[in-house]
Design a protein around this motif. Structure first.
Motif, short mmCIF file in Angstrom:
data_model
loop_
_atom_site.label_atom_id
_atom_site.label_comp_id
_atom_site.label_asym_id
_atom_site.label_seq_id
_atom_site.Cartn_x
_atom_site.Cartn_y
_atom_site.Cartn_z
N GLY A 273 -2.97 5.36 -3.00
CA GLY A 273 -3.94 6.37 -2.56
C GLY A 273 -3.41 7.77 -2.71
N MET A 274 -4.32 8.70 -3.04
CA MET A 274 -3.97 10.12 -3.18
C MET A 274 -5.17 10.96 -2.76
SD MET A 274 -2.26 10.09 -6.97
CE MET A 274 -3.05 8.65 -7.65
N ALA B 221 -1.01 10.59 6.55
CA ALA B 221 -2.45 10.70 6.81
C ALA B 221 -3.26 10.03 5.70
CB ALA B 221 -2.84 12.17 6.93
N ILE B 222 -2.83 10.17 4.45
CA ILE B 222 -3.50 9.52 3.33
C ILE B 222 -3.41 8.00 3.50
CG2 ILE B 222 -3.44 9.12 0.84
CD1 ILE B 222 -2.34 12.05 0.63
N LEU B 223 -2.23 7.51 3.87
CA LEU B 223 -2.04 6.08 4.09
C LEU B 223 -2.96 5.57 5.19
CD1 LEU B 223 -0.39 3.56 3.31
CD2 LEU B 223 1.21 4.18 5.12
N VAL C 184 -9.26 13.29 4.76
CA VAL C 184 -7.88 12.95 5.15
C VAL C 184 -7.45 13.77 6.36
CG1 VAL C 184 -5.46 13.03 4.40
CG2 VAL C 184 -7.23 12.23 2.84
N LYS C 185 -7.94 14.99 6.46
CA LYS C 185 -7.50 15.94 7.49
C LYS C 185 -7.53 15.38 8.91
CE LYS C 185 -8.16 20.67 8.99
NZ LYS C 185 -8.91 21.91 8.82
N THR D 79 0.86 -1.18 0.00
CA THR D 79 0.00 0.00 0.00
C THR D 79 0.89 1.23 0.00
OG1 THR D 79 -1.56 -1.22 1.37
CG2 THR D 79 -1.90 1.13 1.19
N ILE D 80 0.60 2.16 -0.90
CA ILE D 80 1.41 3.37 -0.96
C ILE D 80 0.51 4.60 -1.08
CG2 ILE D 80 1.74 3.34 -3.47
CD1 ILE D 80 4.73 4.14 -2.74
N ALA D 81 0.87 5.64 -0.32
CA ALA D 81 0.14 6.90 -0.35
C ALA D 81 1.04 7.96 -0.93
CB ALA D 81 -0.30 7.29 1.05
N ILE D 82 0.48 8.80 -1.79
CA ILE D 82 1.25 9.84 -2.45
C ILE D 82 0.62 11.19 -2.17
CG2 ILE D 82 2.16 10.68 -4.65
CD1 ILE D 82 1.69 7.84 -5.76
N ASP D 83 1.43 12.12 -1.62
CA ASP D 83 0.97 13.49 -1.46
C ASP D 83 1.49 14.26 -2.67
OD1 ASP D 83 -0.20 15.76 -0.07
OD2 ASP D 83 1.86 16.43 0.18
#
Length: 148
Positions: free
Chosen positions: A50-51, A95-97, A79-80, A5-9
């Motif tokens: 996720g983004m 936070a996205i993750l 997300v906040k 699982t990867i989150a990208i800002d």
């Protein structure tokens, strides 16, 4: 250390990434420039990505989906509450993750280019209607005060 699982800002030039393994433990924290992201994601292999939803996120989501990733876009307002500390790219990625792993999280559908074009057209038309109304109201006030 397999990232599942990867989150990208997303940002203008430098993107913050945060990755977790199958157990949910953070095993990757990285910053990449815009030109490096596609190559990195291609090497990483298929997984859940996720983004935060935005105009640019839909472009990246289409690219990631073409690479075989399962893409999840999340509204920034959702997300906040998961952000720890100040608003930094790294904290946003974490936070996205965190948000995307929640079982009851609501996700935004990925829009096609045609859908984004139509939304832009509707926004422009809406702005023109607001401007026209403001000008008509301003003219009406001028006419009343000038006592024609």
């Amino acid at each position: 250390m397999e990232v599942t699982t990867i989150a990208i800002d997303l940002a203008k030039n430098v993107f913050a990434l945060c990755g977790a393994d199958a157990d949910g433990q953070i095993v990757l924290r990285k910053e990449l420039r815009r030109a490096q992201l596609s190559g990195f994601m291609r090497k990483l292999g298929p997984g859940v990505t996720g983004m935060e939803a935005s105009g640019g996120a839909h472009h990246w989501a289409r690219q990631m989906a073409a690479m075989g990733h399962e893409v999840r876009l999340i509204s920034p307002a959702l997300v906040k509450p998961y952000r720890k500390g100040n608003k930094t790219d790294r904290n946003d990625a974490e936070a996205i993750l965190e948000a995307m792993t929640r079982p009851t999280m609501r996700f935004v559908a990925i829009k096609s280019v045609a859908q984004q074009d139509m939304l832009a057209l509707h926004r422009v038309r809406s702005q023109l209607v607001k401007t026209r109304t403001a000008l008509c109201n301003q003219f009406a006030v001028y006419c009343v005060s000038a006592e024609w």
